[in-house]
Design a protein around this motif. Structure first.
Motif, mmCIF file in Angstrom:
data_model
loop_
_atom_site.group_PDB
_atom_site.id
_atom_site.type_symbol
_atom_site.label_atom_id
_atom_site.label_comp_id
_atom_site.label_asym_id
_atom_site.label_seq_id
_atom_site.Cartn_x
_atom_site.Cartn_y
_atom_site.Cartn_z
ATOM 1 N N LEU A 21 0.836 -1.186 0.000
ATOM 2 C CA LEU A 21 0.000 0.000 0.000
ATOM 3 C C LEU A 21 0.876 1.242 0.000
ATOM 4 O O LEU A 21 1.989 1.221 0.539
ATOM 5 C CB LEU A 21 -0.907 -0.010 1.239
ATOM 6 C CG LEU A 21 -1.861 -1.212 1.383
ATOM 7 C CD1 LEU A 21 -2.689 -1.074 2.653
ATOM 8 C CD2 LEU A 21 -2.743 -1.371 0.153
ATOM 9 N N PRO A 22 0.413 2.352 -0.578
ATOM 10 C CA PRO A 22 -0.923 2.590 -1.141
ATOM 11 C C PRO A 22 -1.133 1.876 -2.466
ATOM 12 O O PRO A 22 -0.182 1.431 -3.106
ATOM 13 C CB PRO A 22 -0.971 4.108 -1.327
ATOM 14 C CG PRO A 22 0.463 4.499 -1.521
ATOM 15 C CD PRO A 22 1.254 3.579 -0.641
ATOM 16 N N LEU A 23 -2.382 1.782 -2.868
ATOM 17 C CA LEU A 23 -2.735 1.157 -4.133
ATOM 18 C C LEU A 23 -2.302 2.031 -5.299
ATOM 19 O O LEU A 23 -2.099 3.239 -5.150
ATOM 20 C CB LEU A 23 -4.251 0.957 -4.204
ATOM 21 C CG LEU A 23 -4.914 0.060 -3.142
ATOM 22 C CD1 LEU A 23 -6.434 0.120 -3.291
ATOM 23 C CD2 LEU A 23 -4.415 -1.364 -3.266
ATOM 24 N N ALA A 24 -2.198 1.405 -6.441
ATOM 25 C CA ALA A 24 -1.966 2.174 -7.656
ATOM 26 C C ALA A 24 -3.193 3.022 -7.950
ATOM 27 O O ALA A 24 -4.293 2.785 -7.440
ATOM 28 C CB ALA A 24 -1.693 1.221 -8.817
ATOM 29 N N VAL A 66 -13.922 0.306 -3.469
ATOM 30 C CA VAL A 66 -13.233 -0.623 -2.579
ATOM 31 C C VAL A 66 -14.104 -0.792 -1.343
ATOM 32 O O VAL A 66 -14.254 0.137 -0.545
ATOM 33 C CB VAL A 66 -11.831 -0.123 -2.187
ATOM 34 C CG1 VAL A 66 -11.170 -1.112 -1.224
ATOM 35 C CG2 VAL A 66 -10.958 0.053 -3.430
ATOM 36 N N LEU A 67 -14.715 -1.960 -1.232
ATOM 37 C CA LEU A 67 -15.544 -2.282 -0.077
ATOM 38 C C LEU A 67 -14.654 -2.891 1.004
ATOM 39 O O LEU A 67 -14.026 -3.924 0.772
ATOM 40 C CB LEU A 67 -16.651 -3.258 -0.466
ATOM 41 C CG LEU A 67 -17.470 -3.881 0.671
ATOM 42 C CD1 LEU A 67 -18.239 -2.815 1.445
ATOM 43 C CD2 LEU A 67 -18.414 -4.947 0.124
ATOM 44 N N ILE A 68 -14.600 -2.241 2.152
ATOM 45 C CA ILE A 68 -13.808 -2.756 3.263
ATOM 46 C C ILE A 68 -14.767 -3.263 4.327
ATOM 47 O O ILE A 68 -15.534 -2.499 4.913
ATOM 48 C CB ILE A 68 -12.882 -1.672 3.844
ATOM 49 C CG1 ILE A 68 -11.936 -1.135 2.743
ATOM 50 C CG2 ILE A 68 -12.076 -2.215 5.021
ATOM 51 C CD1 ILE A 68 -11.017 -0.019 3.209
ATOM 52 N N GLU A 69 -14.727 -4.579 4.563
ATOM 53 C CA GLU A 69 -15.622 -5.209 5.525
ATOM 54 C C GLU A 69 -14.884 -5.481 6.827
ATOM 55 O O GLU A 69 -13.914 -6.265 6.866
ATOM 56 C CB GLU A 69 -16.184 -6.512 4.962
ATOM 57 C CG GLU A 69 -17.071 -6.280 3.730
ATOM 58 C CD GLU A 69 -17.641 -7.574 3.155
ATOM 59 O OE1 GLU A 69 -18.618 -7.507 2.407
ATOM 60 O OE2 GLU A 69 -17.078 -8.661 3.476
ATOM 61 N N ALA A 70 -15.334 -4.801 7.896
ATOM 62 C CA ALA A 70 -14.759 -5.026 9.217
ATOM 63 C C ALA A 70 -15.260 -6.353 9.776
ATOM 64 O O ALA A 70 -16.363 -6.797 9.434
ATOM 65 C CB ALA A 70 -15.125 -3.877 10.146
ATOM 66 N N ASN A 95 -8.799 3.242 9.037
ATOM 67 C CA ASN A 95 -7.345 3.375 8.986
ATOM 68 C C ASN A 95 -6.764 2.631 7.793
ATOM 69 O O ASN A 95 -5.822 3.098 7.135
ATOM 70 C CB ASN A 95 -6.745 2.854 10.284
ATOM 71 C CG ASN A 95 -5.276 3.192 10.422
ATOM 72 O OD1 ASN A 95 -4.835 4.252 9.994
ATOM 73 N ND2 ASN A 95 -4.511 2.289 11.018
ATOM 74 N N LEU A 96 -7.350 1.477 7.471
ATOM 75 C CA LEU A 96 -6.901 0.719 6.304
ATOM 76 C C LEU A 96 -7.186 1.500 5.018
ATOM 77 O O LEU A 96 -6.352 1.535 4.102
ATOM 78 C CB LEU A 96 -7.594 -0.647 6.277
ATOM 79 C CG LEU A 96 -7.267 -1.568 5.086
ATOM 80 C CD1 LEU A 96 -5.766 -1.832 4.984
ATOM 81 C CD2 LEU A 96 -8.041 -2.878 5.206
ATOM 82 N N ALA A 97 -8.339 2.142 4.937
ATOM 83 C CA ALA A 97 -8.658 2.964 3.763
ATOM 84 C C ALA A 97 -7.658 4.100 3.610
ATOM 85 O O ALA A 97 -7.186 4.396 2.498
ATOM 86 C CB ALA A 97 -10.072 3.519 3.889
ATOM 87 N N ASN A 98 -7.285 4.731 4.717
ATOM 88 C CA ASN A 98 -6.294 5.804 4.657
ATOM 89 C C ASN A 98 -4.978 5.309 4.093
ATOM 90 O O ASN A 98 -4.304 6.002 3.323
ATOM 91 C CB ASN A 98 -6.069 6.385 6.053
ATOM 92 C CG ASN A 98 -7.271 7.140 6.596
ATOM 93 O OD1 ASN A 98 -8.059 7.692 5.834
ATOM 94 N ND2 ASN A 98 -7.411 7.166 7.914
ATOM 95 N N ALA A 99 -4.601 4.092 4.452
ATOM 96 C CA ALA A 99 -3.337 3.527 3.974
ATOM 97 C C ALA A 99 -3.389 3.185 2.498
ATOM 98 O O ALA A 99 -2.358 3.133 1.821
ATOM 99 C CB ALA A 99 -2.982 2.276 4.793
ATOM 100 N N MET A 100 -4.593 2.950 1.970
ATOM 101 C CA MET A 100 -4.731 2.542 0.570
ATOM 102 C C MET A 100 -4.543 3.698 -0.409
ATOM 103 O O MET A 100 -4.333 3.473 -1.596
ATOM 104 C CB MET A 100 -6.087 1.881 0.346
ATOM 105 C CG MET A 100 -6.185 0.500 0.950
ATOM 106 S SD MET A 100 -7.762 -0.284 0.607
ATOM 107 C CE MET A 100 -7.425 -1.962 1.171
#
Length: 781
Positions: A217-220, A272-276, A289-294
């Motif tokens: 990460l981050p993603l392209a 990007v669906l992030i499922e907790a 926080n994971l989205a911020n890193a992406m």
């Protein structure tokens, strides 16, 4: 008349005869402080980075065990009915339903007592057998398609084909941007549900792209020509895992809603669906926080938990650069929730939408959240200069709003576990409003990228500071919701300007994007019009407008039989008498931006002008002037017959005769309606008498004693005159004059002994004059 009090000389006038955004959300500099990733990467066909890049994360303060385990609730409501499948008209032409009336369907009587909060298809199914429509207890459910929502809110029109779009057209669909949808638990059917939704409404399909747990990460950067969809499973520590969370029917409904309507709003954005793994505050914070890193994008959060003193300790989760955070205000009526209460999050409230295919109106949805925080101070952007804001010491939510009432909801396709087909539901709640504001923000970022502008950050800085500070921009960019309430408190009702239930209002997206500089495209400019017509006579007029591209025209609030063509010409073959305020809307066929103006149309009954007969008196040596009295619906033209030499009539109906000749004349005056051609006439009797010899002054001597008030009346007679001016000379100090009937009252409150001769000169309107003396004798005491 004014009473004159002269010393030595007086003039008295005696009158006898008198004849009136960067788009929608944002600005341009990015968010606040944080630890954004510093390096970039490229991606392979499957979306995995191919060059090395660093991983970025934010450090969050530890939560108390109570706060960390607080359960977060999804913020959706569902209308209690399984809908008939929507029409297929949008399948081949994605914008076909845009200007049609939405579909309405009654709910079943057996569902009348069921709570709509987080109502799942499984619960609805339990009552399906008994849920037959009942006129006495069912309620109408109105449901909107993606095309109708785009048209109602002024989003760029969907293209007829998704192939070979220009870079500008792709940007209007959110290409190159990423929307992170934060949810809890799992919806194993989400990709299939999205595919069915896309097929039904002519939206572009999304390529499912895997992001492996080991991906750097981050993603392209997201692609610019198609939609990519990825599902990421987050752990309780914010890392990625290949193990999906457990299924939960409520969260599965929320996930379907979020994904489908984020895509419907920004069809070419990467999702990007992030499922907790669970619905605790701690786990959802780690997903954020994971989205911020992406990497840069928009984070959509359609959930909420009760705020507490702990919320400030986790606010750094919403401060990553080049990120915009949007969250639902909740569906429990007045009150506030985390994360929408954060000053770094755009808080999205809900409305009840009415859209008839041409115009929209909105009121506050009674379930929407809204209120003032107990723990978060008012941010600088919420200041008294914002219309309706007042002075605040604590953060107020919401900031903006969007359609949220499930009874004016939007289609969502949901598949039961193990099923291969989807059922359709009308879903609402501030959960519905939130991903659509996320999609609008993604479009804003895409358009800004076209103009080499930076990604958006904190939305409110521009919405409050730029848009609402300018009355004309505010009126153009927002629909100010001014009716409805979400509770019984004094601040629970909508009003002009900012209010807690609806924030600044709902977006007029095209205008807002244009105002904030997200794109060089400008909305059309339509000029208002005032038009008059006659009942039964065909009416046509053309609306004036300026635009860069061809326009598509539509009417709302138009009377039956009125239409508008592709050139903006309005036609009405058989007008009916009355007054009509018709809204005329012009939409740019390339950019989708639109503007409206009012055509005020007045249709009158076809009737002839009415000329009032009259007798006009005058005399020789005095110019004659008379205004003809006419009742008419339109301007008229005047003509006369039988008039004596020298008499004329003006275009305004004023008769003039500079040098009247004694005699009686019958003058016929005709008034002709310049629009209908109908005319009316009447005869005026003009009677001119010979001028008299002039004014006659009657002045009897005034006698009195020194110190005792004396008075007398000076008579003035001149029946043929329009006025008489009287000049009085030799007036002793203290004597005053005032009008009294057809004469002048002379009054001397404290006379002084002596004999005084007053010289009176009268001149009338014909220039004739006469003179007389008034002797005043005052003896000693």
């Amino acid at each position: 008349m004014t009473i004159l009090r002269p010393a030595k000389h007086s003039l008295v006038h005696v009158r006898y005869l008198a004849l009136a955004l960067a788009p929608l959300l944002l600005f341009g500099c990015g968010g606040g402080s944080g630890d954004p990733a510093a390096s970039s990467s490229t991606t392979s066909a499957n979306g995995a980075p191919t060059s090395s890049s660093s991983t970025s994360s934010l450090s969050l303060s530890p939560l108390s065990s109570t706060a960390a385990s607080t359960t977060v609730t999804p913020a959706f409501y569902t209308a209690p009915v399984v809908l008939n499948a929507p029409s297929d008209i949008d399948s081949a032409s994605p914008y076909a339903s845009a200007h049609q009336l939405p579909v309405s369907q009654p709910s079943g009587s057996a569902m009348a007592a069921v709570s709509l909060a987080q109502l799942t298809p499984q619960t609805i199914a339990k009552y399906a057998a008994a849920a037959s429509p009942s006129a006495s207890s069912s309620k109408t459910v109105t449901t909107y398609t993606p095309a109708q929502i785009r048209a109602a809110y002024g989003l760029p029109a969907l293209p007829s084909s998704w192939s070979n779009l220009s870079a500008a057209q792709s940007a209007q669909m959110g290409a190159g941007q990423t929307i992170y949808l934060i949810d809890a638990m799992s919806d194993p059917n989400i990709a299939a549900e999205l595919a069915m939704f896309n097929q039904k409404f002519g939206l572009p399909s999304c390529t499912t792209t895997s992001i492996t747990p080991s991906a750097s990460l981050p993603l392209a950067a997201a692609g610019t020509s198609s939609c990519q969809f990825s599902v990421v499973y987050s752990t309780t520590s914010g890392t990625m895992t290949s193990t999906a969370p457990t299924y939960n029917s409520r969260w599965a409904t929320e996930i379907a809603l979020d994904v489908q309507w984020a895509h419907a709003t920004a069809p070419l954005a990467r999702l990007v669906l992030i499922e907790a793994p669970d619905a605790s505050t701690s786990s959802l914070l780690q997903a954020i926080n994971l989205a911020n890193a992406m990497g840069p994008g928009v984070v959509s959060m359609s959930f909420g938990a009760a705020e507490g003193s702990w919320t400030a300790s986790v606010d750094s989760a919403f401060s990553s650069a080049n990120m915009t955070y949007v969250a639902a205000t909740g569906d429990n009526g007045t009150g506030v929730e985390w994360p929408s209460i954060s000053p770094h999050v755009l808080a999205v409230g809900g409305t009840q939408l009415t859209y008839d295919g041409a115009a929209r109106s909105e009121t506050v949805w009674s379930g929407t959240g809204g209120g003032v925080s107990k723990y978060t101070s008012a941010p600088a952007y919420q200041n008294p200069s914002v219309p309706g804001m007042g002075t605040l010491s604590m953060r107020s939510v919401g900031d903006v709003s969007f359609n949220a009432d499930p009874y004016t909801g939007q289609y969502v396709a949901i598949m039961a576990p193990g099923s291969s087909s989807a059922s359709w539901y009308s879903v609402g709640g501030t959960s519905l409003a939130t991903p659509q504001w996320a999609g609008i923000t993604a479009i804003a970022n895409a358009l800004r990228a076209q103009d080499s502008l930076g990604a958006l950050g904190l939305a409110q800085m521009q919405l409050y500071g730029t848009v609402s500070a300018n009355a004309s921009l505010y009126a153009a960019n927002f629909y100010d919701v001014t009716s409805g309430s979400d509770g019984a408190c004094s601040s629970c009702s909508a009003h002009t300007g900012y209010d807690q239930p609806s924030g600044l209002g709902t977006p007029n997206v095209g205008s807002l994007l244009s105002t904030l500089g997200a794109t060089s495209a400008q909305a059309p400019v339509v000029a208002a019009a005032t038009v008059k017509g006659v009942a039964g006579s065909a009416l046509s007029f053309t609306m004036a407008a300026s635009a860069a591209d061809a326009l598509r025209w539509s009417l709302s609030n138009a009377p039956q039989g009125m239409s508008i063509d592709s050139s903006g010409q309005v036609a009405w073959a058989q007008p009916v008498a009355g007054s009509y305020a018709v809204t005329v809307k012009a939409t740019d066929t390339v950019t989708g931006l639109s503007a409206s103006a009012i055509a005020n149309v007045t249709i009158v009954s076809a009737s002839a002008p009415i000329v009032e007969a009259a007798t006009i008196a005058g005399q020789t040596k005095q110019a004659l002037a008379y205004q003809v009295d006419v009742s008419a619906l339109d301007p008229v033209q005047y003509s006369m017959s039988g008039a004596p030499a020298g008499m004329s009539i003006s275009s305004s109906g004023m008769i003039r005769w500079p040098s009247p000749v004694a005699g009686t004349y019958g003058v016929n005056v005709t008034a002709t309606d310049t629009k209908t051609g109908q005319s009316g006439s009447a005869t005026l009797s003009v009677q001119i008498s010979a001028a008299t010899s002039g004014p006659v002054i009657t002045a009897s001597a005034i006698n009195g004693k020194a110190g005792s008030e004396v008075s007398g009346v000076i008579g003035i007679a001149d029946p043929g005159a329009r006025y008489v001016n009287v000049n009085i000379k030799g007036v002793p100090a203290g004597m005053a004059f005032s009008l009294s009937g057809q004469g002048i009252l002379a009054d001397w409150p404290r006379p002084v002994a002596g004999t005084y001769t007053l010289i009176l000169t009268a001149v009338d309107s014909a220039g004739l004059s006469s003179q007389a003396n008034l002797v005043v004798t005052i003896s000693a005491k």
